[in-house]
Design a protein around this motif. Structure first.
Motif, PDB file in Angstrom:
ATOM      1  N   ARG A  80       5.515  34.911  70.731  1.00 57.15           N
ATOM      2  CA  ARG A  80       5.453  35.162  72.166  1.00 57.15           C
ATOM      3  C   ARG A  80       6.346  34.181  72.924  1.00 57.15           C
ATOM      4  O   ARG A  80       7.064  34.559  73.845  1.00 57.15           O
ATOM      5  CB  ARG A  80       4.002  35.036  72.637  1.00 57.15           C
ATOM      6  CG  ARG A  80       3.730  35.794  73.896  1.00 57.15           C
ATOM      7  CD  ARG A  80       2.252  35.851  74.262  1.00 57.15           C
ATOM      8  NE  ARG A  80       1.377  35.925  73.097  1.00 57.15           N
ATOM      9  CZ  ARG A  80       0.229  35.257  72.989  1.00 57.15           C
ATOM     10  NH1 ARG A  80      -0.191  34.481  73.957  1.00 57.15           N
ATOM     11  NH2 ARG A  80      -0.518  35.369  71.909  1.00 57.15           N
ATOM     12  N   ARG A 137       9.645  35.118  75.268  1.00 53.55           N
ATOM     13  CA  ARG A 137       9.783  34.677  76.663  1.00 53.55           C
ATOM     14  C   ARG A 137      11.067  33.890  76.866  1.00 53.55           C
ATOM     15  O   ARG A 137      11.773  34.076  77.871  1.00 53.55           O
ATOM     16  CB  ARG A 137       8.587  33.812  77.057  1.00 53.55           C
ATOM     17  CG  ARG A 137       7.340  34.597  77.310  1.00 53.55           C
ATOM     18  CD  ARG A 137       6.223  33.680  77.760  1.00 53.55           C
ATOM     19  NE  ARG A 137       4.970  34.400  77.854  1.00 53.55           N
ATOM     20  CZ  ARG A 137       3.790  33.816  77.952  1.00 53.55           C
ATOM     21  NH1 ARG A 137       3.708  32.492  77.951  1.00 53.55           N
ATOM     22  NH2 ARG A 137       2.699  34.534  78.050  1.00 53.55           N
ATOM     23  N   GLN A 138      11.383  33.003  75.934  1.00 55.66           N
ATOM     24  CA  GLN A 138      12.607  32.218  76.060  1.00 55.66           C
ATOM     25  C   GLN A 138      13.843  33.112  75.956  1.00 55.66           C
ATOM     26  O   GLN A 138      14.812  32.932  76.685  1.00 55.66           O
ATOM     27  CB  GLN A 138      12.658  31.124  74.993  1.00 55.66           C
ATOM     28  CG  GLN A 138      11.716  29.983  75.274  1.00 55.66           C
ATOM     29  CD  GLN A 138      11.767  28.928  74.185  1.00 55.66           C
ATOM     30  OE1 GLN A 138      12.244  29.162  73.079  1.00 55.66           O
ATOM     31  NE2 GLN A 138      11.268  27.730  74.505  1.00 55.66           N
ATOM     32  N   GLU A 192      14.045  36.264  76.836  1.00 47.95           N
ATOM     33  CA  GLU A 192      14.166  36.991  78.105  1.00 47.95           C
ATOM     34  C   GLU A 192      14.718  36.082  79.194  1.00 47.95           C
ATOM     35  O   GLU A 192      15.572  36.490  79.984  1.00 47.95           O
ATOM     36  CB  GLU A 192      12.805  37.549  78.516  1.00 47.95           C
ATOM     37  CG  GLU A 192      12.319  38.686  77.647  1.00 47.95           C
ATOM     38  CD  GLU A 192      10.882  39.072  77.956  1.00 47.95           C
ATOM     39  OE1 GLU A 192      10.274  38.504  78.887  1.00 47.95           O
ATOM     40  OE2 GLU A 192      10.359  39.958  77.250  1.00 47.95           O
ATOM     41  N   LYS A 193      14.229  34.860  79.240  1.00 51.62           N
ATOM     42  CA  LYS A 193      14.675  33.907  80.250  1.00 51.62           C
ATOM     43  C   LYS A 193      16.174  33.626  80.092  1.00 51.62           C
ATOM     44  O   LYS A 193      16.928  33.675  81.054  1.00 51.62           O
ATOM     45  CB  LYS A 193      13.885  32.606  80.103  1.00 51.62           C
ATOM     46  CG  LYS A 193      14.335  31.489  80.995  1.00 51.62           C
ATOM     47  CD  LYS A 193      13.510  30.235  80.701  1.00 51.62           C
ATOM     48  CE  LYS A 193      14.081  29.019  81.353  1.00 51.62           C
ATOM     49  NZ  LYS A 193      13.345  27.803  80.999  1.00 51.62           N
TER      50      LYS A 193
END
Length: 107
Positions: A24, A28-29, A31-32
Motif C-alpha cells: 500500500r 501511494r508513493q 501515485e505521488k
C-alpha cells in the motif's frame, strides 16, 4: 507442538500484514511521484515551447545572394571561326557544321 504452530501462524500473519502495508505504501508513493513527474514534464514542455516561440522571430532567412552577371556572349564572328576550324580539322561533318552555323547566326 501446539506452541510451535501458534508461533508459525503468528509469524505468517505478521509477515502477511507487513507485506500488505508495504504494498500500500509503495502504491501511494508511486501515485505521488507519478503526478509529480507529470507536472515536471508539463512545466519543462511549456518552457521549451516558450523558448521556441521566442526564438522564431529572430530566425530570419538571409536574402539570396545576387546572381552573377551573365557571361558576355561570344562574338558571332569568333564562334564562326571556331566552327570553321573544327570543320577544317574534320571534327565536324558538313551537316554538323551547317547546323551549328545556323544556330550561331540565328542566335
Amino acid at each position: 507442538m501446539p506452541g510451535l504452530i501458534r508461533g508459525v501462524a503468528r509469524t505468517a500473519v505478521i509477515a502477511g500484514t507487513a507485506t500488505a502495508v508495504s504494498g500500500r505504501v509503495q502504491r501511494r508513493q508511486a501515485e505521488k511521484y507519478t503526478s509529480r513527474d507529470a507536472q515536471i514534464y508539463a512545466d519543462r514542455n511549456a518552457a521549451y515551447q516558450q523558448d521556441v516561440a521566442a526564438q522564431q522571430p529572430q530566425q530570419q532567412y538571409a536574402p539570396p545572394p545576387p546572381q552573377p552577371a551573365a557571361a558576355p556572349q561570344m562574338d558571332t564572328i569568333e564562334q564562326l571561326k571556331q566552327l570553321g576550324e573544327l570543320h577544317s580539322q574534320g571534327i565536324l561533318t558538313d551537316e554538323e557544321f551547317a547546323a551549328q552555323k545556323a544556330k550561331v547566326l540565328a542566335g
